[in-house]
Each structure stands twice: as C-alpha cells, then as structure tokens.
Design an enzyme around this catalytic site. Sequence first.
Site, PDB file in Angstrom:
ATOM      1  N   ASP A 111       9.788   9.352   8.751  1.00  0.00           N
ATOM      2  CA  ASP A 111       9.649   8.515   7.554  1.00  0.00           C
ATOM      3  C   ASP A 111      11.046   8.149   7.041  1.00  0.00           C
ATOM      4  OD1 ASP A 111       7.154   8.075   5.317  1.00  0.00           O
ATOM      5  OD2 ASP A 111       9.222   7.804   4.612  1.00  0.00           O
ATOM      6  N   GLN A 162      -1.112   3.861  -1.341  1.00  0.00           N
ATOM      7  CA  GLN A 162      -0.872   3.247  -0.033  1.00  0.00           C
ATOM      8  C   GLN A 162      -0.029   1.986  -0.221  1.00  0.00           C
ATOM      9  OE1 GLN A 162      -4.336   2.175   2.320  1.00  0.00           O
ATOM     10  NE2 GLN A 162      -3.098   1.758   4.139  1.00  0.00           N
ATOM     11  N   HIS A 218      -1.779   5.286   8.546  1.00  0.00           N
ATOM     12  CA  HIS A 218      -0.732   6.207   8.993  1.00  0.00           C
ATOM     13  C   HIS A 218      -0.994   7.592   8.452  1.00  0.00           C
ATOM     14  CE1 HIS A 218       0.541   4.076   5.345  1.00  0.00           C
ATOM     15  NE2 HIS A 218       1.078   5.216   4.955  1.00  0.00           N
TER      16      HIS A 218
HETATM   17  P1  AMP Z   1       2.108   5.001   2.086  1.00  0.00           P
HETATM   18  O1  AMP Z   1       2.613   5.090   0.664  1.00  0.00           O
HETATM   19  O2  AMP Z   1       1.090   6.052   2.402  1.00  0.00           O
HETATM   20  O3  AMP Z   1       1.675   3.595   2.454  1.00  0.00           O
HETATM   21  O4  AMP Z   1       3.347   5.389   2.988  1.00  0.00           O
HETATM   22  C1  AMP Z   1       4.190   4.471   3.598  1.00  0.00           C
HETATM   23  C2  AMP Z   1       5.337   5.267   4.129  1.00  0.00           C
HETATM   24  O5  AMP Z   1       6.060   4.467   5.053  1.00  0.00           O
HETATM   25  C3  AMP Z   1       6.343   5.723   3.064  1.00  0.00           C
HETATM   26  O6  AMP Z   1       6.471   7.125   3.086  1.00  0.00           O
HETATM   27  C4  AMP Z   1       7.629   4.994   3.466  1.00  0.00           C
HETATM   28  O7  AMP Z   1       8.781   5.762   3.190  1.00  0.00           O
HETATM   29  C5  AMP Z   1       7.408   4.777   4.940  1.00  0.00           C
HETATM   30  N1  AMP Z   1       8.158   3.659   5.519  1.00  0.00           N
HETATM   31  C6  AMP Z   1       8.239   2.395   5.051  1.00  0.00           C
HETATM   32  N2  AMP Z   1       8.983   1.629   5.865  1.00  0.00           N
HETATM   33  C7  AMP Z   1       9.378   2.439   6.888  1.00  0.00           C
HETATM   34  C8  AMP Z   1      10.185   2.232   8.053  1.00  0.00           C
HETATM   35  N3  AMP Z   1      10.735   1.044   8.341  1.00  0.00           N
HETATM   36  N4  AMP Z   1      10.396   3.292   8.875  1.00  0.00           N
HETATM   37  C9  AMP Z   1       9.861   4.494   8.579  1.00  0.00           C
HETATM   38  N5  AMP Z   1       9.082   4.747   7.505  1.00  0.00           N
HETATM   39  C10 AMP Z   1       8.849   3.732   6.660  1.00  0.00           C
END
Ligand code: AMP
Length: 112
Positions: free
Chosen positions: A30, A93, A99
């Site tokens: 992440d 989300q 994910h």
């Molecule tokens: P959610 O809030 O459950 O939708 O989680 C989305 C997650 O994706 C968050 O923890 C972000 O930090 C992570 N995220 C967003 N963009 C990226 C990226 N380019 N690479 C890795 N993680 C990411």
Amino acid sequence: MTDCLFCKIVAGEIPAEKLYEDDDVLAFWDIAPQAPKHFLVIPKKHITSPADVDAADEKLIGKLMRTGSRIAAENGIGDGFRVIFNNGAKAGQVVFHIHMHVLGGKDRPWPL
Ligand code: AMP
Ligand code: ZN
C-alpha cells in the site's frame, strides 16, 4: 475498466511495488501504509466492490485469502495480521476495484 486505478496497475500503466503476481491476482505494498506492514491483494479482473462478487467469483475471492496469508507469512506477520475489505464510500472505499487490505507488524493495532 479504462478509468480504474488498480486496473491500470494490473496493466502496468501505473507502477506499484509488487509482492506477487499470477494470472488471477496481484499483491503490492500500500502506498500509504496504516501499519508497519500493509499490502493489498486484488483480483486482476475488475470487480467493483465486495457486494459485487457473484457466484462465479467465489473461488477467485478465496484465492485472495490464500495469497494474502502466504505473503503475510513470507513477510514475517503470519502469526498476526488483519484483513479488511471496504465496501462503498460510506465505509471508506476510495478505489472502486475490490481489494483486500492485509495489515500487521505491531501488537493489536486495531480496536475490534
Ligand atoms: P480503500 O480506502 O479501501 O479504497 O483503500 C484504497 C487503498 O489503496 C488505500 O490504502 C491507498 O493508500 C491505496 N492506494 C492508492 N493508490 C495506490 C497506489 N498507486 N499504489 C498502492 N496503493 C495505493
Ligand atoms: Zn479495476
């Protein structure tokens, strides 16, 4: 999905620090870790949210569990990690490609 961040990571259009990849799933760290070890496991297939998983996806979603558990063990948190799926903006989300968060690396860092 052309406008999906995680589909773009799957396609290699946006870089990610990959941990594992096969035909079905991809795991990567992440970008904004909420624990000492925090990675995501996603299906390569675009599924928007947990509520959109249909019967044909059941095996694929089970594979997220198996993959996440194995990677947790490989990264030293096999004895204690948390798994989270957020469903919908109300639950936090932000990326609408399903994910599985896997978090660990400190003692009981969560209230529940
Ligand atoms: P959610 O809030 O459950 O939708 O989680 C989305 C997650 O994706 C968050 O923890 C972000 O930090 C992570 N995220 C967003 N963009 C990226 C990226 N380019 N690479 C890795 N993680 C990411
Ligand atoms: Zn997607």
